[in-house]
Design a protein around this motif. Sequence first.
Motif, PDB file in Angstrom:
ATOM      1  N   LYS A 343       0.628  -1.436   0.027  1.00  0.00           N
ATOM      2  CA  LYS A 343       0.085   0.216  -0.136  1.00  0.00           C
ATOM      3  C   LYS A 343       0.839   1.224   0.207  1.00  0.00           C
ATOM      4  O   LYS A 343       0.120   1.856  -0.237  1.00  0.00           O
ATOM      5  N   SER A 344       1.513   1.549   0.084  1.00  0.00           N
ATOM      6  CA  SER A 344       3.042   2.564   0.338  1.00  0.00           C
ATOM      7  C   SER A 344       3.672   3.017  -0.706  1.00  0.00           C
ATOM      8  O   SER A 344       3.950   4.022  -0.582  1.00  0.00           O
ATOM      9  N   LEU A 345       3.201   2.318  -2.088  1.00  0.00           N
ATOM     10  CA  LEU A 345       3.862   1.773  -3.140  1.00  0.00           C
ATOM     11  C   LEU A 345       2.403   3.229  -3.843  1.00  0.00           C
ATOM     12  O   LEU A 345       2.557   3.312  -5.390  1.00  0.00           O
ATOM     13  N   GLN A 346       1.027   2.759  -3.115  1.00  0.00           N
ATOM     14  CA  GLN A 346       0.224   3.992  -3.854  1.00  0.00           C
ATOM     15  C   GLN A 346       0.358   5.433  -4.126  1.00  0.00           C
ATOM     16  O   GLN A 346       1.161   5.678  -3.363  1.00  0.00           O
ATOM     17  N   LEU A 347       0.265   5.882  -5.313  1.00  0.00           N
ATOM     18  CA  LEU A 347       0.248   7.253  -5.130  1.00  0.00           C
ATOM     19  C   LEU A 347      -0.617   7.741  -4.848  1.00  0.00           C
ATOM     20  O   LEU A 347      -0.353   9.306  -4.592  1.00  0.00           O
ATOM     21  N   SER A 348      -1.462   7.340  -4.188  1.00  0.00           N
ATOM     22  CA  SER A 348      -2.376   8.406  -3.258  1.00  0.00           C
ATOM     23  C   SER A 348      -1.591   7.796  -1.759  1.00  0.00           C
ATOM     24  O   SER A 348      -2.091   9.001  -0.683  1.00  0.00           O
ATOM     25  N   ASN A 349      -0.868   7.446  -1.367  1.00  0.00           N
ATOM     26  CA  ASN A 349      -0.182   7.178  -0.019  1.00  0.00           C
ATOM     27  C   ASN A 349       1.252   8.168  -0.186  1.00  0.00           C
ATOM     28  O   ASN A 349       1.992   8.242  -0.892  1.00  0.00           O
ATOM     29  N   PRO A 350       1.557   8.939   1.191  1.00  0.00           N
ATOM     30  CA  PRO A 350       1.993   9.869   0.971  1.00  0.00           C
ATOM     31  C   PRO A 350       3.532   9.399   1.045  1.00  0.00           C
ATOM     32  O   PRO A 350       4.713   9.276   1.304  1.00  0.00           O
ATOM     33  N   LEU A 351       4.035   7.986   1.941  1.00  0.00           N
ATOM     34  CA  LEU A 351       5.122   7.113   2.305  1.00  0.00           C
ATOM     35  C   LEU A 351       5.533   7.213   0.777  1.00  0.00           C
ATOM     36  O   LEU A 351       7.028   7.309   0.971  1.00  0.00           O
ATOM     37  N   GLN A 352       5.016   7.255   0.062  1.00  0.00           N
ATOM     38  CA  GLN A 352       5.993   7.223  -1.378  1.00  0.00           C
ATOM     39  C   GLN A 352       6.897   8.551  -2.250  1.00  0.00           C
ATOM     40  O   GLN A 352       7.548   8.135  -3.067  1.00  0.00           O
ATOM     41  N   ARG A 353       5.899   9.062  -1.811  1.00  0.00           N
ATOM     42  CA  ARG A 353       6.604  10.741  -1.497  1.00  0.00           C
ATOM     43  C   ARG A 353       7.602  10.977  -1.059  1.00  0.00           C
ATOM     44  O   ARG A 353       8.248  11.861  -0.909  1.00  0.00           O
ATOM     45  N   TYR A 354       7.212  10.402   0.531  1.00  0.00           N
ATOM     46  CA  TYR A 354       8.513  10.248   1.265  1.00  0.00           C
ATOM     47  C   TYR A 354       9.383   9.804   1.265  1.00  0.00           C
ATOM     48  O   TYR A 354      10.911  10.179   0.969  1.00  0.00           O
ATOM     49  N   TYR A 355       9.583   8.792   0.100  1.00  0.00           N
ATOM     50  CA  TYR A 355      10.796   7.720   0.326  1.00  0.00           C
ATOM     51  C   TYR A 355      11.109   8.649  -1.387  1.00  0.00           C
ATOM     52  O   TYR A 355      12.890   8.890  -1.393  1.00  0.00           O
ATOM     53  N   ARG A 356      10.255   9.531  -2.247  1.00  0.00           N
ATOM     54  CA  ARG A 356      11.191  10.248  -3.063  1.00  0.00           C
ATOM     55  C   ARG A 356      11.893  11.258  -2.614  1.00  0.00           C
ATOM     56  O   ARG A 356      12.966  11.542  -3.085  1.00  0.00           O
ATOM     57  N   ASN A 357      11.267  11.901  -1.602  1.00  0.00           N
ATOM     58  CA  ASN A 357      11.516  13.355  -1.252  1.00  0.00           C
ATOM     59  C   ASN A 357      13.017  13.119  -0.561  1.00  0.00           C
ATOM     60  O   ASN A 357      13.469  14.130  -0.125  1.00  0.00           O
ATOM     61  N   GLY A 358      12.855  12.233   0.097  1.00  0.00           N
ATOM     62  CA  GLY A 358      13.521  11.751   1.252  1.00  0.00           C
ATOM     63  C   GLY A 358      15.456  11.757   0.641  1.00  0.00           C
ATOM     64  O   GLY A 358      16.456  11.969   0.692  1.00  0.00           O
ATOM     65  N   ARG A 359      15.238  11.115  -0.440  1.00  0.00           N
ATOM     66  CA  ARG A 359      16.613  10.848  -1.239  1.00  0.00           C
ATOM     67  C   ARG A 359      17.220  12.033  -1.604  1.00  0.00           C
ATOM     68  O   ARG A 359      18.492  11.934  -2.206  1.00  0.00           O
ATOM     69  N   ALA A 360      16.013  12.829  -1.901  1.00  0.00           N
ATOM     70  CA  ALA A 360      16.852  14.695  -2.682  1.00  0.00           C
ATOM     71  C   ALA A 360      17.706  14.424  -1.447  1.00  0.00           C
ATOM     72  O   ALA A 360      18.712  15.360  -1.732  1.00  0.00           O
ATOM     73  N   GLY A 361      17.871  14.222  -0.419  1.00  0.00           N
ATOM     74  CA  GLY A 361      18.965  15.460   0.821  1.00  0.00           C
ATOM     75  C   GLY A 361      20.196  14.674   0.339  1.00  0.00           C
ATOM     76  O   GLY A 361      21.029  15.500   0.713  1.00  0.00           O
TER      77      GLY A 361
END
Length: 384
Positions: A343-361
Amino acid sequence: MKNLFIKTERQRFLLEQLAAIAEPIKAEAAEVDEQSRFPFKAHQLLLQVGYPRFTLPKEYGGEGLSVYEMVLVQETLASYDENASLSLGWTLGVVGEIYEKKLWAEELLTAFAQKIKKGALINRAVSEAATGSPTRGGRPGTNAVSTKDGWRLNGRKIFTTASPVLDYFLTSAWIEEQQQIGFFLIHKDAQGLSIEENWEMSAMRGTSSHDLVLQDVVVAKEYLVELPNHPSGGKINGWLLHIPATYLGIAQAARDYALHFANHYQPNSLNAPIGTLPNVQQLLGDIELKLDQARFVLYGVADAYDDPARRALLTNEMAVAKHTVTNIAIDIVDKAMRVVGAKSLQLSNPLQRYYRNGRAGLHNPPMDDMTIIKLATAALEQQK
């Protein structure tokens, strides 16, 4: 945020101000990411609470936040919307550095403080496609030539974070006649200045870090504001801790989501929510451990920087904090996704956004490899 890290009533009040505007900022965050647009609602709400003047010293009419307090508010804001935190945090960091180190002439500092108090936003425009990260020492291709009217600038900057709402661009340029780099203060309405909206990234999509294009932009003599090559003369800059603070906020948000999910998700194969399972508790416990580790490092370094006596002893600790927090945040998001599952990979789930944005660091300065090499060379030199 644990109360352990809130040390004063003023800090508590600052967080209460942010909490009062949290829900509309959170509500906009997913849309900002999906549409790859700037978080304009968050921007307006933060202006209402005076965010740009938070790190302006009190003697200039600001709130006079310390680095520790800046980290506190940045982490909190990032737990609502990391795009808003990273974007607008640059103004806090730049203002804090300029006024602490007195990088500009006093007359200009006083005049610019009036702009900040009215909500003006500023960021440095340094990165270029040909040079990569400015921390690696590349000479800017943007150039400045003296004229009878001041300076004429031509060039292009990439990664100009928060470009849609910036009022001022503190832009680096090579001054051939002086054989050095200078920083020029340029207003957004300067003739020849334009923003090319070409930010197409899978991470931090809402920072709108478009290209800044300068075509024969004329800047008055007095707006060559910083010399020589490095604006802070090579001194340690604690105000850059607003960057890892954002990634700590992402980790906190991922932890909160995973914890809520574990307490409330109960498949029909179980008699209780998944939070009762030993393997899930192992993941959640690891998240708590790592969150504490990251927070103690970041706030410990910020606290040391705010103490002038301890600041003098700092060497690579800023880089250590950034490296530690960023990598731990990535690990925390990964563990949170393991708790939640597919469920964490669903585009409606914020975790997939956190995953992408966290790596920007990983790509915000200083880079991990530079931090490790500096630590090694410093240790070798000290042993001698």
